[in-house]
Design a protein around this motif. Structure first.
Motif, PDB file in Angstrom:
ATOM      1  N   UNK A 124     -22.746 -44.477  31.777  1.00 18.56           N
ATOM      2  CA  UNK A 124     -23.071 -44.381  33.203  1.00 18.56           C
ATOM      3  C   UNK A 124     -24.426 -44.977  33.528  1.00 18.56           C
ATOM      4  N   UNK A 125     -25.423 -44.714  32.667  1.00 16.20           N
ATOM      5  CA  UNK A 125     -26.753 -45.286  32.898  1.00 16.20           C
ATOM      6  C   UNK A 125     -26.724 -46.811  32.846  1.00 16.20           C
ATOM      7  N   UNK A 126     -25.746 -47.366  32.122  1.00 18.32           N
ATOM      8  CA  UNK A 126     -25.586 -48.809  32.071  1.00 18.32           C
ATOM      9  C   UNK A 126     -25.201 -49.416  33.414  1.00 18.32           C
ATOM     10  N   UNK A 127     -24.791 -48.587  34.359  1.00 21.21           N
ATOM     11  CA  UNK A 127     -24.451 -49.070  35.704  1.00 21.21           C
ATOM     12  C   UNK A 127     -25.670 -49.199  36.614  1.00 21.21           C
ATOM     13  N   UNK A 128     -26.844 -48.807  36.131  1.00 23.86           N
ATOM     14  CA  UNK A 128     -28.047 -48.887  36.954  1.00 23.86           C
ATOM     15  C   UNK A 128     -28.279 -50.296  37.523  1.00 23.86           C
ATOM     16  N   UNK A 129     -28.180 -51.359  36.720  1.00 22.80           N
ATOM     17  CA  UNK A 129     -28.376 -52.696  37.300  1.00 22.80           C
ATOM     18  C   UNK A 129     -27.358 -53.039  38.383  1.00 22.80           C
ATOM     19  N   UNK A 130     -26.137 -52.507  38.270  1.00 24.78           N
ATOM     20  CA  UNK A 130     -25.110 -52.763  39.286  1.00 24.78           C
ATOM     21  C   UNK A 130     -25.526 -52.124  40.608  1.00 24.78           C
ATOM     22  N   UNK A 131     -25.972 -50.882  40.553  1.00 30.09           N
ATOM     23  CA  UNK A 131     -26.389 -50.172  41.762  1.00 30.09           C
ATOM     24  C   UNK A 131     -27.631 -50.844  42.356  1.00 30.09           C
ATOM     25  N   UNK A 132     -28.565 -51.260  41.503  1.00 29.75           N
ATOM     26  CA  UNK A 132     -29.765 -51.956  41.985  1.00 29.75           C
ATOM     27  C   UNK A 132     -29.381 -53.270  42.652  1.00 29.75           C
ATOM     28  N   UNK A 133     -28.458 -54.025  42.044  1.00 32.15           N
ATOM     29  CA  UNK A 133     -28.034 -55.299  42.637  1.00 32.15           C
ATOM     30  C   UNK A 133     -27.386 -55.081  44.001  1.00 32.15           C
ATOM     31  N   UNK A 134     -26.548 -54.057  44.142  1.00 31.76           N
ATOM     32  CA  UNK A 134     -25.947 -53.755  45.441  1.00 31.76           C
ATOM     33  C   UNK A 134     -27.017 -53.366  46.458  1.00 31.76           C
ATOM     34  N   UNK A 135     -27.976 -52.555  46.027  1.00 32.36           N
ATOM     35  CA  UNK A 135     -29.065 -52.139  46.899  1.00 32.36           C
ATOM     36  C   UNK A 135     -29.854 -53.352  47.383  1.00 32.36           C
ATOM     37  N   UNK A 136     -30.226 -54.212  46.467  1.00 32.70           N
ATOM     38  CA  UNK A 136     -31.047 -55.367  46.838  1.00 32.70           C
ATOM     39  C   UNK A 136     -30.282 -56.350  47.719  1.00 32.70           C
ATOM     40  N   UNK A 137     -29.011 -56.539  47.452  1.00 30.94           N
ATOM     41  CA  UNK A 137     -28.210 -57.389  48.330  1.00 30.94           C
ATOM     42  C   UNK A 137     -28.174 -56.796  49.729  1.00 30.94           C
ATOM     43  N   UNK A 139     -30.359 -54.773  51.119  1.00 24.25           N
ATOM     44  CA  UNK A 139     -31.673 -54.903  51.754  1.00 24.25           C
ATOM     45  C   UNK A 139     -31.843 -56.285  52.371  1.00 24.25           C
ATOM     46  N   UNK A 140     -31.384 -57.308  51.677  1.00 22.52           N
ATOM     47  CA  UNK A 140     -31.565 -58.694  52.140  1.00 22.52           C
ATOM     48  C   UNK A 140     -30.553 -59.109  53.201  1.00 22.52           C
ATOM     49  N   UNK A 141     -29.338 -58.561  53.138  1.00 25.44           N
ATOM     50  CA  UNK A 141     -28.266 -59.082  53.982  1.00 25.44           C
ATOM     51  C   UNK A 141     -27.831 -58.172  55.129  1.00 25.44           C
ATOM     52  N   UNK A 163     -35.303 -48.880  56.351  1.00 28.63           N
ATOM     53  CA  UNK A 163     -34.369 -48.660  55.248  1.00 28.63           C
ATOM     54  C   UNK A 163     -35.145 -48.113  54.050  1.00 28.63           C
ATOM     55  N   UNK A 164     -34.406 -47.709  53.045  1.00 27.85           N
ATOM     56  CA  UNK A 164     -35.056 -47.228  51.822  1.00 27.85           C
ATOM     57  C   UNK A 164     -35.270 -48.408  50.883  1.00 27.85           C
ATOM     58  N   UNK A 165     -36.162 -48.226  49.918  1.00 24.14           N
ATOM     59  CA  UNK A 165     -36.341 -49.247  48.897  1.00 24.14           C
ATOM     60  C   UNK A 165     -36.602 -48.568  47.562  1.00 24.14           C
ATOM     61  N   UNK A 166     -36.257 -49.252  46.507  1.00 19.66           N
ATOM     62  CA  UNK A 166     -36.439 -48.747  45.151  1.00 19.66           C
ATOM     63  C   UNK A 166     -37.801 -49.213  44.650  1.00 19.66           C
ATOM     64  N   UNK A 167     -38.604 -48.259  44.203  1.00 18.81           N
ATOM     65  CA  UNK A 167     -39.949 -48.605  43.724  1.00 18.81           C
ATOM     66  C   UNK A 167     -40.108 -48.199  42.261  1.00 18.81           C
ATOM     67  N   UNK A 168     -41.051 -48.838  41.617  1.00 19.04           N
ATOM     68  CA  UNK A 168     -41.422 -48.474  40.255  1.00 19.04           C
ATOM     69  C   UNK A 168     -42.389 -47.292  40.348  1.00 19.04           C
ATOM     70  N   UNK A 169     -42.062 -46.180  39.706  1.00 18.78           N
ATOM     71  CA  UNK A 169     -42.879 -44.968  39.813  1.00 18.78           C
ATOM     72  C   UNK A 169     -44.326 -45.198  39.396  1.00 18.78           C
ATOM     73  N   UNK A 170     -44.548 -45.945  38.314  1.00 19.36           N
ATOM     74  CA  UNK A 170     -45.904 -46.084  37.783  1.00 19.36           C
ATOM     75  C   UNK A 170     -46.820 -46.907  38.682  1.00 19.36           C
ATOM     76  N   UNK A 171     -46.259 -47.813  39.478  1.00 20.78           N
ATOM     77  CA  UNK A 171     -47.096 -48.678  40.319  1.00 20.78           C
ATOM     78  C   UNK A 171     -46.941 -48.415  41.809  1.00 20.78           C
ATOM     79  N   UNK A 172     -45.823 -47.784  42.194  1.00 18.41           N
ATOM     80  CA  UNK A 172     -45.552 -47.572  43.607  1.00 18.41           C
ATOM     81  C   UNK A 172     -45.082 -48.848  44.313  1.00 18.41           C
ATOM     82  N   UNK A 173     -44.836 -49.894  43.540  1.00 15.20           N
ATOM     83  CA  UNK A 173     -44.430 -51.183  44.104  1.00 15.20           C
ATOM     84  C   UNK A 173     -42.907 -51.339  44.053  1.00 15.20           C
TER      85      UNK A 173
END
Length: 148
Positions: free
Chosen positions: A87-100, A102-104, A112-122
């Protein structure tokens, strides 16, 4: 109407993947699981889905080895749904759908929401297929090769 044919003999990885996770509720359950959700009631509140549909999708995700059930971590009688390694292997799939999305699917400046890196907040960098040398690949630069 006859039951839908399982795609166990389908040679296309996309078709097999969609057969397992390709409906709206399954993908949204995965999104919520990646956000840390584990309990049936929490999934239901988040999604607003009927109990029978949620129960069916959770069962299918467990049967597919994407989620597993465990006793609740707080010792209550509840069970939790936890992502497996598969299931964790599906993370890139969910991220790709999210990013598409966001852009489209959002107008410039639309909330909208966005996915950030916890350590940098970016925001995490945009994911894209890369060639062996790291250059971004366009669809025309790829082809599907059938394997035996």
């Amino acid at each position: 109407m006859s039951p839908r044919k399982a795609l166990d003999d389908e040679p296309c990885p996309v078709a097999r993947s969609v057969d397992v996770i390709g409906d709206r509720w399954s993908l949204l359950i995965l999104r919520d699981a990646f956000d840390g959700m584990r309990r049936f009631g929490d999934f239901q509140r988040s999604l607003g889905v009927a109990r029978n549909i949620l129960s069916d999708r959770l069962r299918k995700l467990v049967e597919a080895g994407i989620l597993e059930t465990r006793a609740a971590s707080d010792g209550t009688a509840y069970q939790e749904y936890v992502l497996t390694i598969k299931g964790e292997g599906l993370f890139p799939v969910v991220v790709a759908l999210r990013q598409w999305g966001e852009r489209q699917l959002f107008a410039r400046g639309e909330r909208h929401s966005e996915l950030i890196e916890k350590s940098t907040g970016q925001p995490i960098p945009f994911m894209s297929p890369k060639a062996g040398d790291g250059a971004e690949l366009a669809p025309a630069e790829t082809e599907v090769r059938k394997l035996r």
